[in-house]
Design a protein around this motif. Structure first.
Motif, PDB file in Angstrom:
ATOM      1  N   THR A 107     -35.806   9.330  -8.677  1.00 27.87           N
ATOM      2  CA  THR A 107     -36.177   8.526  -9.837  1.00 27.87           C
ATOM      3  C   THR A 107     -37.146   7.423  -9.451  1.00 27.87           C
ATOM      4  O   THR A 107     -38.175   7.216 -10.109  1.00 27.87           O
ATOM      5  CB  THR A 107     -34.915   7.920 -10.477  1.00 27.87           C
ATOM      6  OG1 THR A 107     -34.042   8.972 -10.891  1.00 27.87           O
ATOM      7  CG2 THR A 107     -35.270   7.054 -11.663  1.00 27.87           C
ATOM      8  N   HIS A 122     -31.286   9.086  -7.240  1.00 28.98           N
ATOM      9  CA  HIS A 122     -31.870   7.766  -7.470  1.00 28.98           C
ATOM     10  C   HIS A 122     -33.196   7.631  -6.727  1.00 28.98           C
ATOM     11  O   HIS A 122     -34.164   7.070  -7.273  1.00 28.98           O
ATOM     12  CB  HIS A 122     -30.895   6.674  -7.039  1.00 28.98           C
ATOM     13  CG  HIS A 122     -31.358   5.293  -7.401  1.00 28.98           C
ATOM     14  ND1 HIS A 122     -31.934   4.441  -6.491  1.00 28.98           N
ATOM     15  CD2 HIS A 122     -31.349   4.627  -8.589  1.00 28.98           C
ATOM     16  CE1 HIS A 122     -32.254   3.306  -7.081  1.00 28.98           C
ATOM     17  NE2 HIS A 122     -31.908   3.385  -8.356  1.00 28.98           N
ATOM     18  N   LEU A 170     -41.137   6.922 -10.596  1.00 29.82           N
ATOM     19  CA  LEU A 170     -41.673   5.733 -11.253  1.00 29.82           C
ATOM     20  C   LEU A 170     -43.006   5.318 -10.652  1.00 29.82           C
ATOM     21  O   LEU A 170     -43.842   4.723 -11.341  1.00 29.82           O
ATOM     22  CB  LEU A 170     -40.667   4.578 -11.149  1.00 29.82           C
ATOM     23  CG  LEU A 170     -39.436   4.688 -12.039  1.00 29.82           C
ATOM     24  CD1 LEU A 170     -38.391   3.649 -11.644  1.00 29.82           C
ATOM     25  CD2 LEU A 170     -39.805   4.530 -13.514  1.00 29.82           C
ATOM     26  N   ALA A 223     -33.054   3.052 -14.150  1.00 35.82           N
ATOM     27  CA  ALA A 223     -33.142   3.943 -12.993  1.00 35.82           C
ATOM     28  C   ALA A 223     -31.773   4.180 -12.369  1.00 35.82           C
ATOM     29  O   ALA A 223     -31.495   5.263 -11.848  1.00 35.82           O
ATOM     30  CB  ALA A 223     -34.104   3.363 -11.953  1.00 35.82           C
TER      31      ALA A 223
END
Length: 254
Positions: free
Chosen positions: A139, A136, A143, A184
């Motif tokens: 991710t 996570h 972004l 996400a």
């Protein structure tokens, strides 16, 4: 092919009822290994009726040693808030959708003959898992730093949010941000399910090609799926005519 005991209550599945299109040659190789199938289910998605879930389980059992179903239950309320619900109302609506989804999954597993080789999880079950937290973080970092990934994630969020909006309207910035947070939270299972569930390889499946699929599975730079992670579109087969050449037919060896 896995052996299962006959169960008169289980749904009878035609092995040709569904077709699978792995995204790439590598995804196809992972598919043919038949070690693990991941089915992701989103709250509020009418495609995943209990009947559909039952059919997918019955079909997948002929191909894979193990199936896991994960339903999203994180950041659902944020989307309702972004659409103008009060915090309290958003929590109630989200809880209702998540509970309904969990019931559909449980009923689908039951109608497929029970949990033999099948497990169900909420996404929040993994919130404290070290691998989930690592994936996570990757991710969220991507972004900020990976333009291609960010644009694909925004495209996926817009498509997801469109189902909650009147035709012709586009999400505003708070709505888009809520949609991206929701996506996400799911993406660790597109990046590296083996590290999350302790399986050698895994294929994540959905009934549509997603904007993020070519980004995560089709490039050699930026955020991308682990070597043991595959992706395939799994959808009801066409009612007649020959299957496309790319379709992976149920042919896993005994």
């Amino acid at each position: 092919m896995r052996e299962t005991l006959p169960d008169e209550s289980a749904v009878t599945i035609d092995p040709a009822a569904y077709e699978a299109l792995p995204f790439s040659d590598r995804c196809g190789e992972i598919w043919r290994r038949g070690e693990h199938l991941l089915i992701g289910v989103s709250p509020g998605n009418s495609y995943f009726s209990h009947r559909r879930i039952s059919e997918l389980i019955g079909w997948g059992r002929e191909l894979f040693e193990r199936i896991d179903i994960v339903h999203a239950d994180l950041h659902v309320e944020a989307q309702f808030e972004a659409f103008g619900y009060t915090a309290e109302h958003a929590l109630r609506r989200a809880a209702k959708e998540v509970k309904t989804t969990a019931r559909r999954i449980a009923r689908g597993i039951e109608e497929a003959g029970g949990p033999d080789g099948v497990r169900a999880h909420a996404l929040s079950d993994f919130a404290g898992h070290p691998a989930y937290r690592r994936l996570h973080r990757r991710t969220v970092d991507a972004l900020r730093t990976d333009r291609v990934f960010r644009e694909a994630a925004e495209g996926m969020a817009r498509g997801f949010l469109a189902a909650r909006m009147d035709e012709g309207l586009a999400p505003n910035e708070p709505q888009l941000a809520a949609g991206i947070r929701y996506i996400a939270a799911e993406l660790p299972f597109f990046l590296d399910t083996p590290s999350l569930l302790g399986v050698p390889t895994s294929v994540s499946c959905y009934h549509l090609q997603l904007p993020l699929t070519p980004v995560l599975f089709g490039r050699d730079e930026g955020l991308r799926a682990a070597a043991g992670q595959g992706y395939a579109v799994v959808r009801p087969a066409a009612p007649s005519g020959p299957a496309p050449a790319a379709v992976m037919q149920p042919a896993r060896a005994a």
